[in-house]
Design an enzyme around this catalytic site. Sequence first.
Site, mmCIF file in Angstrom:
data_model
loop_
_atom_site.group_PDB
_atom_site.id
_atom_site.type_symbol
_atom_site.label_atom_id
_atom_site.label_comp_id
_atom_site.label_asym_id
_atom_site.label_seq_id
_atom_site.Cartn_x
_atom_site.Cartn_y
_atom_site.Cartn_z
ATOM 1 N N CYS A 1 -5.226 48.695 -49.943
ATOM 2 C CA CYS A 1 -4.641 49.788 -50.714
ATOM 3 C C CYS A 1 -3.187 49.952 -50.279
ATOM 4 O O CYS A 1 -2.667 49.137 -49.516
ATOM 5 C CB CYS A 1 -5.429 51.092 -50.530
ATOM 6 S SG CYS A 1 -5.299 51.821 -48.893
ATOM 7 N N HIS B 1 -11.441 23.095 -29.118
ATOM 8 C CA HIS B 1 -12.840 22.651 -29.150
ATOM 9 C C HIS B 1 -13.627 23.520 -28.189
ATOM 10 O O HIS B 1 -13.059 24.297 -27.413
ATOM 11 C CB HIS B 1 -12.950 21.179 -28.755
ATOM 12 C CG HIS B 1 -12.288 20.852 -27.455
ATOM 13 N ND1 HIS B 1 -10.920 20.688 -27.338
ATOM 14 C CD2 HIS B 1 -12.788 20.682 -26.203
ATOM 15 C CE1 HIS B 1 -10.607 20.422 -26.086
ATOM 16 N NE2 HIS B 1 -11.711 20.419 -25.370
#
Length: 600
Positions: free
Chosen positions: A364, A520
């Site tokens: 908004c 990773h």
Amino acid sequence: MGRLNIKITVQKLGNFLSSMVMSNISAFMVWGLFAALFMRAGLFPNEKLLAIADIMITYLIPLLIAYTGGKLIYDQRGAVVASIAAVGVIAGSNIPMVLGAMIIGPLGAYIVKKVDALFEGKIKSGFEMLVNNFTATIISGGLTIIAFFTIGPAFSFVTKALTSGIYWMTEMGLLPFTSILIEPAKLLFLNNALNHGILLPIGIEQVVEKGKSILFLMEANPGPGVGVLMAYSIFGRGTSKRSAPGAAAIQFFGGIHEVYFPFILMRPLLILAVIVGGICGIATFTFLDGGLISPASPGSFLVIMALSPYHANTYIANVAGVLVAGMVSFLISVPILKTGKAEETVDSNLANSIPSVDKIYFACDAGMGSSVMGASLLRKKVQEIDSNIEVLHTAINALPSNAQLVITQKELTPRAKKKAPDAYHISVEHFLTSPEYDILIEHLQKNREDSIMTVMKPANLLLEENIFLNQDFTSKEEAIRYAGNALVRTGYVKESYIEAMIERDEMLSTYMGHGVAIPHGTEEAKKDVIHSGITIIQAPKGVDFNGQKARLIFGIAGKDGTHLEILSKIAVICSDSNNIEKMIQAKTAKEIISILDIDN
């Protein structure tokens, strides 16, 4: 076209000003509370504690405003430069420099952002930190001096002139007619440019001088909107009549004024009701000497009561102003609703296929009103389908460029599309009963089922859909999560693997050099890997990995060593900086795959 451009510019300005203020509204409220409690006319007069309020309004709040504005422009680096420059504005004036901080903060961040762009790619490796520190020092130091001698005194003069103008309007009985501007501005989402850009700084000056300000009530008064909603509750039809009572409660007690906008847009003539109601409300505040000690945000009746000075007359004035505004707005709305049938249309603009997402943004104007309500309504439903999907609320100005799915009120959707052009956008009319929510849930459920089927199938090491181009991240954690979520969606890993990727980078940076990072999981996270897989993220602007910029990010998930060969190939190819640059400049996923020469 010229008028449209002006309107868009003012909307952006209002949204930006609102973002700076709304993020720090609690600081304004704490300051107002201290001032009201410990001033001479307060409940517990105490000069020493009142000095804390003086420090807040003189130093803390302007610095917070400048910091927030700088961060919106250029993240942390812009925030630091903005805060330093704001010191010059503060020192160069003898009045609270909220307005000056709103200007110098974003300006400082913008300048350092442009200077950094000039040096981008021209600094020798190893000298980046040195150059960055020197440019920030020179720019912030220079702006501080300039602000001290020019901007501080200039804004001090402007603020005093505006304050005098407001006092004149009050004395002449003209202040109530500002509602002619304020109420239509709400519907056009321009109220923040008036409220936070002009009324708030002047209101602070009035509080410092008089202990309260009527300006904090002018836009926050819930009366006009509640009057329209109550008229709909009794004389409305269909969906509007059913949803109006809930909307009235949300506005009156929750302070979210956006809920009544669609009701007025269905019957544009109702704008007269809120304008006249607003005029009568402000006139009542003025006549009975109402006012608040700090900004009422959200504009809730409960907040207005909490921020009213501790005097019976002021409480009576503030309650009377809200009630009068509501009654007048209601009385004008009734004949308008009874003389015609409100048009109620449902425009579902959802396409047949909604992409898989891990975040849904409800945006908004300021990120603190309708977006909060919309996100709350959706969050529970979405979590029942897929706990991996986050439902967030934000200001349009703060929408990330890589947002996947954005929900906005229909009037705000064009602005949201400009901020996040690659996202899937959904427009809603009514926040409480929007049919788009049910359609969205249905599609998310289908996507979830399809995703489960994907996990059950063997996965190739690298899928074209797991190569993401032109991404922009504010932090390495955001980038790592993005890579991890991609691995989760395509069935390579379980969700818990994402946290292991972040943990691994915290233990030892996964930045490999030459602008390449390979996040990773940890050794313990191997159990969370379903199939070996890789995702590749192209981030041309770079992501900060502990002081180093990674522009190519390879998210890795390995199982039983099947990924080692491709890792070796990636290492060889990335050892050549020309190959890295080609991948950064690549326009399609196929180009990157061809450069890596990967055969799944």
